[in-house]
Design an enzyme around this catalytic site. Structure first.
Site, PDB file in Angstrom:
ATOM      1  N   ARG A 125       2.431  13.757 -28.562  1.00 32.96           N
ATOM      2  CA  ARG A 125       3.552  13.435 -27.644  1.00 32.96           C
ATOM      3  C   ARG A 125       4.755  13.727 -28.378  1.00 32.96           C
ATOM      4  O   ARG A 125       6.003  13.074 -28.086  1.00 32.96           O
ATOM      5  CB  ARG A 125       3.521  11.990 -27.360  1.00 32.96           C
ATOM      6  CG  ARG A 125       2.351  11.742 -26.327  1.00 32.96           C
ATOM      7  CD  ARG A 125       2.498  10.601 -25.543  1.00 32.96           C
ATOM      8  NE  ARG A 125       1.280  10.484 -24.652  1.00 32.96           N
ATOM      9  CZ  ARG A 125       0.137   9.946 -24.989  1.00 32.96           C
ATOM     10  NH1 ARG A 125       0.096   9.266 -26.221  1.00 32.96           N
ATOM     11  NH2 ARG A 125      -0.983   9.894 -24.194  1.00 32.96           N
ATOM     12  N   LYS A 147      15.651  23.961 -26.086  1.00 35.94           N
ATOM     13  CA  LYS A 147      15.055  24.532 -24.809  1.00 35.94           C
ATOM     14  C   LYS A 147      13.874  25.089 -25.726  1.00 35.94           C
ATOM     15  O   LYS A 147      14.071  25.998 -26.438  1.00 35.94           O
ATOM     16  CB  LYS A 147      15.618  25.678 -24.112  1.00 35.94           C
ATOM     17  CG  LYS A 147      16.436  25.152 -22.815  1.00 35.94           C
ATOM     18  CD  LYS A 147      16.988  26.272 -22.087  1.00 35.94           C
ATOM     19  CE  LYS A 147      18.047  25.774 -21.127  1.00 35.94           C
ATOM     20  NZ  LYS A 147      18.421  27.028 -20.482  1.00 35.94           N
ATOM     21  N   GLU A 189      23.665  38.347 -27.091  1.00 40.53           N
ATOM     22  CA  GLU A 189      23.939  36.920 -26.655  1.00 40.53           C
ATOM     23  C   GLU A 189      25.319  36.347 -27.528  1.00 40.53           C
ATOM     24  O   GLU A 189      25.865  35.508 -26.634  1.00 40.53           O
ATOM     25  CB  GLU A 189      22.708  36.077 -27.426  1.00 40.53           C
ATOM     26  CG  GLU A 189      21.419  36.062 -26.722  1.00 40.53           C
ATOM     27  CD  GLU A 189      21.017  35.678 -25.056  1.00 40.53           C
ATOM     28  OE1 GLU A 189      22.298  35.097 -24.653  1.00 40.53           O
ATOM     29  OE2 GLU A 189      20.205  35.568 -24.758  1.00 40.53           O
ATOM     30  N   LYS A 231      28.144  27.060 -28.140  1.00 41.81           N
ATOM     31  CA  LYS A 231      26.978  26.733 -27.626  1.00 41.81           C
ATOM     32  C   LYS A 231      26.652  25.282 -27.703  1.00 41.81           C
ATOM     33  O   LYS A 231      26.361  24.442 -26.693  1.00 41.81           O
ATOM     34  CB  LYS A 231      25.714  27.595 -28.006  1.00 41.81           C
ATOM     35  CG  LYS A 231      24.288  26.938 -27.417  1.00 41.81           C
ATOM     36  CD  LYS A 231      23.373  27.842 -27.388  1.00 41.81           C
ATOM     37  CE  LYS A 231      22.108  27.137 -26.696  1.00 41.81           C
ATOM     38  NZ  LYS A 231      21.090  27.820 -26.773  1.00 41.81           N
ATOM     39  N   GLU A 241      20.831  21.009 -18.642  1.00 39.01           N
ATOM     40  CA  GLU A 241      21.349  21.756 -17.654  1.00 39.01           C
ATOM     41  C   GLU A 241      21.230  21.559 -16.388  1.00 39.01           C
ATOM     42  O   GLU A 241      21.025  22.148 -15.292  1.00 39.01           O
ATOM     43  CB  GLU A 241      20.401  22.945 -17.639  1.00 39.01           C
ATOM     44  CG  GLU A 241      20.797  24.479 -17.347  1.00 39.01           C
ATOM     45  CD  GLU A 241      19.943  25.742 -17.632  1.00 39.01           C
ATOM     46  OE1 GLU A 241      19.941  26.146 -18.641  1.00 39.01           O
ATOM     47  OE2 GLU A 241      19.346  25.931 -16.635  1.00 39.01           O
ATOM     48  N   ARG A 245      25.538  23.698 -18.673  1.00 35.71           N
ATOM     49  CA  ARG A 245      24.835  24.684 -19.279  1.00 35.71           C
ATOM     50  C   ARG A 245      24.350  26.002 -18.780  1.00 35.71           C
ATOM     51  O   ARG A 245      24.013  27.019 -19.497  1.00 35.71           O
ATOM     52  CB  ARG A 245      23.567  23.689 -19.894  1.00 35.71           C
ATOM     53  CG  ARG A 245      22.845  24.483 -20.901  1.00 35.71           C
ATOM     54  CD  ARG A 245      21.845  23.591 -21.653  1.00 35.71           C
ATOM     55  NE  ARG A 245      21.016  24.397 -22.585  1.00 35.71           N
ATOM     56  CZ  ARG A 245      20.321  23.826 -23.622  1.00 35.71           C
ATOM     57  NH1 ARG A 245      20.018  22.770 -23.655  1.00 35.71           N
ATOM     58  NH2 ARG A 245      19.637  24.790 -24.338  1.00 35.71           N
ATOM     59  N   ASN A 249      23.433  31.130 -18.834  1.00 33.96           N
ATOM     60  CA  ASN A 249      22.623  31.962 -18.359  1.00 33.96           C
ATOM     61  C   ASN A 249      23.205  33.284 -17.785  1.00 33.96           C
ATOM     62  O   ASN A 249      22.584  33.834 -17.063  1.00 33.96           O
ATOM     63  CB  ASN A 249      21.691  31.121 -17.357  1.00 33.96           C
ATOM     64  CG  ASN A 249      20.902  30.063 -17.752  1.00 33.96           C
ATOM     65  OD1 ASN A 249      20.357  30.259 -19.018  1.00 33.96           O
ATOM     66  ND2 ASN A 249      20.550  29.210 -16.921  1.00 33.96           N
ATOM     67  N   HIS A 252      21.487  36.424 -17.286  1.00 41.18           N
ATOM     68  CA  HIS A 252      19.969  36.203 -17.281  1.00 41.18           C
ATOM     69  C   HIS A 252      19.280  36.165 -16.343  1.00 41.18           C
ATOM     70  O   HIS A 252      18.109  36.483 -16.148  1.00 41.18           O
ATOM     71  CB  HIS A 252      19.795  34.567 -18.134  1.00 41.18           C
ATOM     72  CG  HIS A 252      19.976  34.761 -19.536  1.00 41.18           C
ATOM     73  ND1 HIS A 252      21.240  35.179 -20.335  1.00 41.18           N
ATOM     74  CD2 HIS A 252      19.246  34.485 -20.639  1.00 41.18           C
ATOM     75  CE1 HIS A 252      21.141  35.056 -21.469  1.00 41.18           C
ATOM     76  NE2 HIS A 252      19.810  34.707 -21.953  1.00 41.18           N
ATOM     77  N   HIS A 256      16.341  38.622 -16.728  1.00 50.16           N
ATOM     78  CA  HIS A 256      15.032  38.124 -17.059  1.00 50.16           C
ATOM     79  C   HIS A 256      14.021  39.107 -16.143  1.00 50.16           C
ATOM     80  O   HIS A 256      12.806  39.305 -16.334  1.00 50.16           O
ATOM     81  CB  HIS A 256      14.667  36.572 -16.509  1.00 50.16           C
ATOM     82  CG  HIS A 256      14.999  35.622 -17.605  1.00 50.16           C
ATOM     83  ND1 HIS A 256      15.077  34.386 -17.528  1.00 50.16           N
ATOM     84  CD2 HIS A 256      14.962  35.767 -18.873  1.00 50.16           C
ATOM     85  CE1 HIS A 256      15.010  33.724 -18.567  1.00 50.16           C
ATOM     86  NE2 HIS A 256      15.235  34.661 -19.520  1.00 50.16           N
ATOM     87  N   HIS A 268      15.140  41.277 -24.837  1.00 44.39           N
ATOM     88  CA  HIS A 268      15.623  40.307 -24.292  1.00 44.39           C
ATOM     89  C   HIS A 268      16.878  40.577 -24.217  1.00 44.39           C
ATOM     90  O   HIS A 268      17.934  40.858 -23.070  1.00 44.39           O
ATOM     91  CB  HIS A 268      15.498  39.061 -24.970  1.00 44.39           C
ATOM     92  CG  HIS A 268      16.108  37.922 -23.997  1.00 44.39           C
ATOM     93  ND1 HIS A 268      15.901  37.288 -22.856  1.00 44.39           N
ATOM     94  CD2 HIS A 268      17.326  37.081 -24.476  1.00 44.39           C
ATOM     95  CE1 HIS A 268      16.753  36.209 -22.300  1.00 44.39           C
ATOM     96  NE2 HIS A 268      17.214  36.264 -23.637  1.00 44.39           N
TER      97      HIS A 268
HETATM   98  N1  GLY Z   1      19.762  30.225 -23.868  1.00 48.81           N
HETATM   99  C1  GLY Z   1      20.388  29.442 -22.842  1.00 48.81           C
HETATM  100  C2  GLY Z   1      20.244  28.007 -23.218  1.00 48.81           C
HETATM  101  O1  GLY Z   1      19.914  27.515 -24.255  1.00 48.81           O
HETATM  102  O2  GLY Z   1      20.692  27.049 -22.398  1.00 48.81           O
END
Ligand code: GLY
Length: 361
Positions: A125, A147, A189, A231, A241, A245, A249, A252, A256, A268
């Site tokens: 956990r 993330k 990025e 960031k 998010e 946040r 993206n 993306h 993606h 990517h």
């Molecule tokens: N890669 C986008 C984020 O971490 O929100």
């Protein structure tokens, strides 16, 4: 040259952490770990490629600092963000008696960070983990913000969690061993963060495209620190998010879909670069973005050798299928992050299907 960026997460218990950016930081990693986690059991998750380059240095250093590290080595590449490799990492952690107080060190690129982070989030956990990103992409994006996750055959990052690291250690010197294509992957990025959030940073990058090279340690340290700082400020305001946040993206949603449709033969960052230009084109068609800013975004990406068009051989039906499955979508209709200007973006913009089809055509 050393920079320390705090990520202040105060919701619930204090989960704030620091991102240390310093040339030579990898050599200091064992003493950094010892200063916080002395006496705990330590696991290093890496891939076989990074292991060959840095595994021994890190494990020897940890032994010298009084640890008995367990090294878990996975195959390199996106295929390792799979349920099978995730299960194998869990098995290795459990067989080697991981405890709630243990620490997992993710030593590698974005795949290792996402995989080891998700294993850390879920085993027993949740245990603490330290991100030691060795690719530029992981240094400026995936190692910061919590993330973590793995892929499903229906799409990238569809299984995962928010699990913040306890520390991030970035050594810009390791970028010297990064293949040029991987380095450019990270530049995409960085340009994304600048295009989405900070006009001044964007023009610094556009003016100094020639200096965006692995050997330019001082400039790169500054660029990485700026990208991480931008960031971190977003993650502090919107960790989960819910809104803001989503600006990260940018590029993306289409990126993606193109990446999945290419079977990951495109990197990517390359697909984020293509996605950013196509999404900027959508924004320009919708009257949100000026043509001048669209061209500046395209030029900044091209100046560092990134692609800005979909390669001819891509199966466009797969792009449309992936887009329909995008997890950021609503009722099967993806919502987009679109640039409004360099340094400013709009989130959750519904885009008419005909426009999506026309920019993808
Ligand atoms: N890669 C986008 C984020 O971490 O929100």
């Amino acid at each position: 040259m050393k920079r320390t960026i705090p990520v202040r997460l105060r919701e619930g218990k204090d989960r704030s952490y620091e991102v240390l950016i310093s040339p030579g930081a990898l050599a200091q990693l064992p003493s950094l770990i010892a200063s916080r986690w002395k006496g705990r059991s330590v696991f290093v998750v890496t891939d076989s490629h990074v292991n060959r380059l840095y595994g021994r240095t890190v494990t020897r250093g940890l032994v010298a600092a009084g640890f008995d590290p367990v090294l878990i080595d996975v195959p390199p590449g996106e295929e390792s963000k799979s349920i099978d490799v995730y299960y194998a990492v869990l098995t290795a952690l459990l067989e080697n008696r991981i405890r709630r107080g243990s620490v997992v060190i993710a030593l590698g690129g974005g795949v290792v960070g996402d995989l080891a982070g998700f294993a850390s989030a879920s085993v027993l956990r949740g245990v603490e983990f330290v991100q030691v990103p060795t690719s530029l992409l992981a240094q400026v994006d995936s190692s910061v913000g919590g993330k973590v996750g793995i892929d499903h055959h229906l799409g990238k990052n569809l299984i995962g969690a928010f699990h913040q690291p306890s520390l991030v250690v970035i050594d810009p010197l390791v970028l010297k061993t990064l293949p040029p294509r991987e380095f450019r992957n990270g530049l995409a990025e960085i340009i994304k963060i600048a295009a989405a959030l900070d006009r001044k940073f964007f023009s610094l990058l556009a003016r100094n495209a020639a200096k965006l090279r692995p050997g330019q340690t001082a400039f790169l340290t500054r660029v990485i620190a700026t990208a991480v700082g931008l960031k971190a400020a977003v993650v502090e305001k919107d960790e989960r998010e819910a809104g803001l946040r989503k600006v990260l993206n940018l590029g993306h949603t289409l990126g993606h879909a193109i990446e999945t449709a290419s079977g990951f033969s495109l990197r990517h960052g390359e697909t984020v670069a293509i996605g950013m230009v196509l999404e900027a084109r959508m924004a320009a068609t919708m009257g949100l973005l000026s043509i001048d800013h669209l061209m500046k975004i395209k030029q900044a990406l091209e100046a560092v050798g990134l692609p800005t068009r979909i390669p001819g051989k891509l199966d466009m039906r797969r792009v449309h299928t992936s887009l329909a499955l995008d997890k950021k979508g609503k009722d099967g209709m993806p919502l987009f992050v679109l640039p409004k200007a360099i340094g400013a973006s709009a989130i959750d913009v519904p885009v008419p299907d005909a426009l999506i089809r026309s920019v993808l055509a």
